[in-house]
Design a protein around this motif. Structure first.
Motif, short mmCIF file in Angstrom:
data_model
loop_
_atom_site.label_atom_id
_atom_site.label_comp_id
_atom_site.label_asym_id
_atom_site.label_seq_id
_atom_site.Cartn_x
_atom_site.Cartn_y
_atom_site.Cartn_z
N ILE A 143 -50.78 20.52 42.51
CA ILE A 143 -49.75 20.42 43.23
C ILE A 143 -48.63 21.11 42.32
CG2 ILE A 143 -48.97 18.36 42.34
CD1 ILE A 143 -47.32 18.01 45.24
N GLU A 144 -47.84 22.26 42.89
CA GLU A 144 -46.72 22.88 42.33
C GLU A 144 -45.42 23.19 42.76
OE1 GLU A 144 -46.98 27.28 40.13
OE2 GLU A 144 -47.09 27.44 42.25
N THR A 145 -44.51 22.61 42.31
CA THR A 145 -43.26 22.73 42.99
C THR A 145 -42.25 23.49 42.37
OG1 THR A 145 -43.69 20.34 43.77
CG2 THR A 145 -41.32 20.99 43.69
N LYS A 146 -41.45 24.24 43.16
CA LYS A 146 -40.49 25.31 42.51
C LYS A 146 -39.28 24.84 43.35
CE LYS A 146 -43.55 28.14 40.30
NZ LYS A 146 -43.45 28.29 38.76
N THR A 147 -38.04 24.65 42.25
CA THR A 147 -36.45 24.23 42.74
C THR A 147 -36.17 25.69 42.68
OG1 THR A 147 -35.93 24.09 40.44
CG2 THR A 147 -36.86 22.04 41.61
N THR A 148 -34.84 25.60 43.18
CA THR A 148 -33.88 26.81 43.20
C THR A 148 -33.62 27.53 41.70
OG1 THR A 148 -32.19 25.47 43.36
CG2 THR A 148 -32.65 26.45 45.35
N LEU A 149 -33.78 26.54 41.04
CA LEU A 149 -33.41 26.91 39.65
C LEU A 149 -34.76 27.69 38.98
CD1 LEU A 149 -31.74 27.15 37.01
CD2 LEU A 149 -32.23 24.84 36.31
N ASP A 150 -36.08 27.23 39.40
CA ASP A 150 -37.12 27.66 39.02
C ASP A 150 -37.51 29.02 39.34
OD1 ASP A 150 -38.06 25.33 37.60
OD2 ASP A 150 -38.87 24.61 39.52
N LEU A 151 -36.85 29.23 40.69
CA LEU A 151 -36.77 30.64 41.38
C LEU A 151 -35.88 31.62 40.53
CD1 LEU A 151 -37.01 30.20 45.11
CD2 LEU A 151 -39.06 30.43 43.55
N GLU A 152 -34.59 30.91 40.22
CA GLU A 152 -33.67 31.70 39.37
C GLU A 152 -34.22 32.25 38.26
OE1 GLU A 152 -29.17 31.13 39.38
OE2 GLU A 152 -30.02 30.04 37.64
N GLU A 153 -34.95 31.31 37.28
CA GLU A 153 -35.35 31.73 35.81
C GLU A 153 -36.60 32.55 36.11
OE1 GLU A 153 -36.16 28.00 34.42
OE2 GLU A 153 -33.94 27.43 33.80
N ALA A 154 -37.50 32.30 37.12
CA ALA A 154 -38.65 33.07 37.09
C ALA A 154 -38.60 34.67 37.71
CB ALA A 154 -39.82 32.62 38.02
N LEU A 155 -37.60 34.65 38.68
CA LEU A 155 -37.44 35.81 39.64
C LEU A 155 -36.05 36.40 39.45
CD1 LEU A 155 -39.26 34.32 42.79
CD2 LEU A 155 -40.10 36.06 40.99
N ARG A 156 -35.22 35.75 38.58
CA ARG A 156 -33.76 36.24 38.54
C ARG A 156 -33.13 36.31 39.94
NH1 ARG A 156 -35.20 35.18 34.06
NH2 ARG A 156 -34.43 36.33 32.04
N MET A 157 -33.49 35.24 40.84
CA MET A 157 -32.61 35.24 41.90
C MET A 157 -31.53 34.26 41.88
SD MET A 157 -35.85 34.88 44.79
CE MET A 157 -36.77 36.18 45.31
N PRO A 158 -30.33 34.76 41.94
CA PRO A 158 -29.43 33.84 41.65
C PRO A 158 -29.26 32.70 42.32
CG PRO A 158 -28.23 36.05 41.41
CD PRO A 158 -29.83 35.82 42.00
N GLY A 159 -29.05 31.46 41.98
CA GLY A 159 -28.85 30.26 42.84
C GLY A 159 -30.05 30.04 43.47
N GLY A 160 -31.50 30.47 43.17
CA GLY A 160 -32.69 30.51 44.04
C GLY A 160 -32.36 31.25 45.32
N ASN A 161 -31.48 31.95 45.55
CA ASN A 161 -31.30 32.48 46.74
C ASN A 161 -32.47 33.42 47.61
OD1 ASN A 161 -30.40 34.18 49.24
ND2 ASN A 161 -28.87 32.59 49.12
N ILE A 162 -33.09 33.26 48.31
CA ILE A 162 -34.51 34.14 48.55
C ILE A 162 -33.94 35.38 49.23
CG2 ILE A 162 -36.03 32.09 48.56
CD1 ILE A 162 -36.02 32.46 51.63
#
Length: 565
Positions: free
Chosen positions: A482-501
């Motif tokens: 099981i792998e869980t990705k928060t908005t901060l995880d997206l921000e850090e991995a993909l440089r999406m500010p605020g985890g906004n997809i």
């Protein structure tokens, strides 16, 4: 010798632009910070020692136009799901609404639909459902073809739709008001409403109409609104775009972190550890990063240019408009809060699972293979969505958490090894709604990730006949898959500010009637305030989702400008 075009960011849109422009004979350099290309459209071995290639971030395809596939000669295969959705009734999970496309195509299609709705006491909404989606089909068939053309104006888009009542219902009125006027069932209203809330933190009745814009992009894809499964996973899509760009002659560099961008066409970047910094110039820069990220790069680049000007006794350039990251003489804590308020905000949690088998449902009349084959809605009554939004707006984690599930392997088992597929294993992707980035003001990321994962599992278990934990596979080290990705995880991995997809607020797919459309960049919806810098990603007008549209339109603007010049 400057490059014709430098592209910042190697996500699928950047690769699309690179392929088009290189095929046109331009000298194209693409710089990607990560060690691989594809951005959010990638497949990954998420679990140690387990031969399963999961679509880690993006997972379905709707908005990728056939025009781009054909133009670039992409070997991208998409499969249509038989079942549109299954929604267990949270009040009585032993019954649920299953929307079967095949049943809807037979001679007794209306009778089958009424029977499906009757199972959840909503038979009166069956006709409304058909009428509602006939209206969205009208939007899809008229508006989708415009996404790879110069922007129509609002008046031109309305004329294309050709139905003032449809336009008013979906464009002028808040989505919640339209849904409530057409459906009576809380469950049916929720199924319809979720397309306006995926990745968007808003209330359905908000007059800002953020839900309407999100909904529109969800229902017009491909001219039909269908969401398809990419054979081989999302990595197959970005892999084909990479191949097309490379074969066309584009230079694609990974491990290249862009540090600064200059409005005059300079790009400063660092290549790997200990290899120093490099600088390149281009006639045109294409930004495949979020607008907020581009602003930060420009702030650094402008400072660099001013330093060069000062050392050469040249007057410094005008400062860019106010930015919360700008050099204002304000306390750091105030500056940080202003930055947070101005930044995009995501509002979702993504959970990837590998199961030993599909779990049994409390609704014994529906086979798990049917229920999980489409979009599986959990705790998404309209009233639950409204309550979840209110809870999250107050800083809490919704309980129960509204969730949507998608099972790639029921449509495409090729992402599993033959042995794993033969064992009955399946992947699940869960998308939890209404968990905004602002929750990180109350929780550390580890705390939030743990609480959201527990909330997702609890929401799942509320409609299952057995705990989901009993069928979660384990990796080589015996840990649950099981792998869980928060908005901060997206921000850090993909440089999406605020985890906004979506990289920021979605725009309507047209220009307002009084908008300037004087330049190719403006006409194609990719302009910035700097003539030599264009957007080519999700931050462009008509950006968002895995579509390639931002990259296509930026490339068309560059080519149109070169012809005009």
């Amino acid at each position: 010798m400057p490059h014709d075009v430098v592209i910042i960011g190697g996500g699928h849109n950047g690769l699309t632009a690179a392929a088009y422009l290189a095929r046109a004979g331009l000298d194209v350099l693409l710089l990607e910070r990560d060690d691989h290309l594809g951005g959010a459209a990638v497949s990954a071995d998420a679990f140690e020692g387990v031969d399963a290639r999961l679509s880690r971030y993006s997972y379905l395809v709707s908005l990728l136009p056939k025009r781009i596939i054909d133009d670039l000669g992409l070997d991208v295969r998409l499969v249509r799901r038989r079942y549109s959705s299954y929604t267990p009734d949270p009040v009585d999970p032993e019954r649920g609404l299953l929307i079967d496309r095949e049943a809807g195509a037979g001679p007794d299609s209306m009778g089958s639909l009424v029977a499906a709705f009757a199972r959840v006491g909503a038979e009166g909404d069956a006709d409304a459902w058909n009428d509602f989606y006939a209206d969205t089909a009208r939007l899809a068939e008229t508006l989708f073809p415009t996404l790879t053309e110069p922007l129509p104006t609002r008046a031109e888009a309305r004329a294309l739709v050709g139905d003032d009542a449809v336009w008013a219902s979906f464009i002028d009125e808040p989505l919640g008001r339209t849904i409530d006027a057409r459906f009576t069932s809380d469950l049916v209203r929720g199924v319809v409403a979720t397309d306006g809330l995926i990745g968007t933190f808003t209330d359905l009745d908000d007059p800002a109409l953020d839900a309407n814009r999100c909904f529109l992009y969800h229902v017009i894809g491909g001219g039909t609104g269908d969401w398809d499964v990419p054979i081989g996973g999302m990595g197959a899509v970005s892999g084909e775009l990479t191949r097309a760009a490379r074969e066309a002659g584009a230079e694609l560099i990974t491990g290249a972190e862009v540090l600064a961008v200059d409005p005059d066409g300079r790009v400063r970047y660092r290549l790997g550890e200990g290899e120093g910094e490099h600088e390149v110039t281009a006639g045109t820069l294409l930004s495949n990063v979020a607008p907020a990220v581009l602003d930060r790069l420009l702030a650094v680049g402008t400072a660099d240019a001013d330093a060069r000007a000062a050392s050469s006794a040249i007057a410094p350039r005008d400062q860019p408009p106010f930015s919360p990251d700008g050099p204002l003489d304000v306390p750091p804590v105030v500056r940080e809060r202003l930055r947070q308020l101005a930044a995009p905000e995501g509002a979702q949690v993504k959970v990837n699972l590998l199961l030993t088998r599909l779990p049994r449902l409390r609704d014994a009349s529906v086979a798990p293979e049917a229920a999980f084959a489409g979009t599986f809605h959990i705790n998404e009554l309209e009233s639950q969505l409204s309550s979840a939004y209110a809870t999250a707006a107050r800083g809490g984690i919704p309980s129960p958490l509204p969730c949507e599930i998608y099972c790639h392997t029921l449509s495409d088992p090729s992402i599993l090894s033959p042995e794993l597929a033969a064992s009955g294993a399946h992947t699940l992707t869960v998308f939890g709604l209404h968990v905004p980035h602002r929750l990180l003001e109350r929780f550390s990321n580890d705390e939030l990730r743990s609480q959201l994962q527990a909330a997702v599992l609890a929401s799942l278990n509320s409609v299952l006949a057995e705990p989901i934990e009993q069928v979660i596979a384990t990796d080589a080290a015996g840990r649950p898959c099981i792998e869980t990705k928060t908005t901060l995880d997206l921000e850090e991995a993909l440089r999406m500010p605020g985890g906004n997809i979506f990289h920021g607020p979605l725009s309507w797919p047209w220009a307002e009637d009084d908008a300037s459309l004087a330049s190719p960049a403006e006409r194609w919806g990719v302009a910035t305030r700097h003539p030599r810098i264009l957007r080519c990603g999700s931050g462009a007008v008509r950006g968002g989702a895995v579509s390639g549209i931002g990259g296509h339109n930026a490339a068309m603007a560059v080519l149109e400008a070169s012809v005009v010049a």
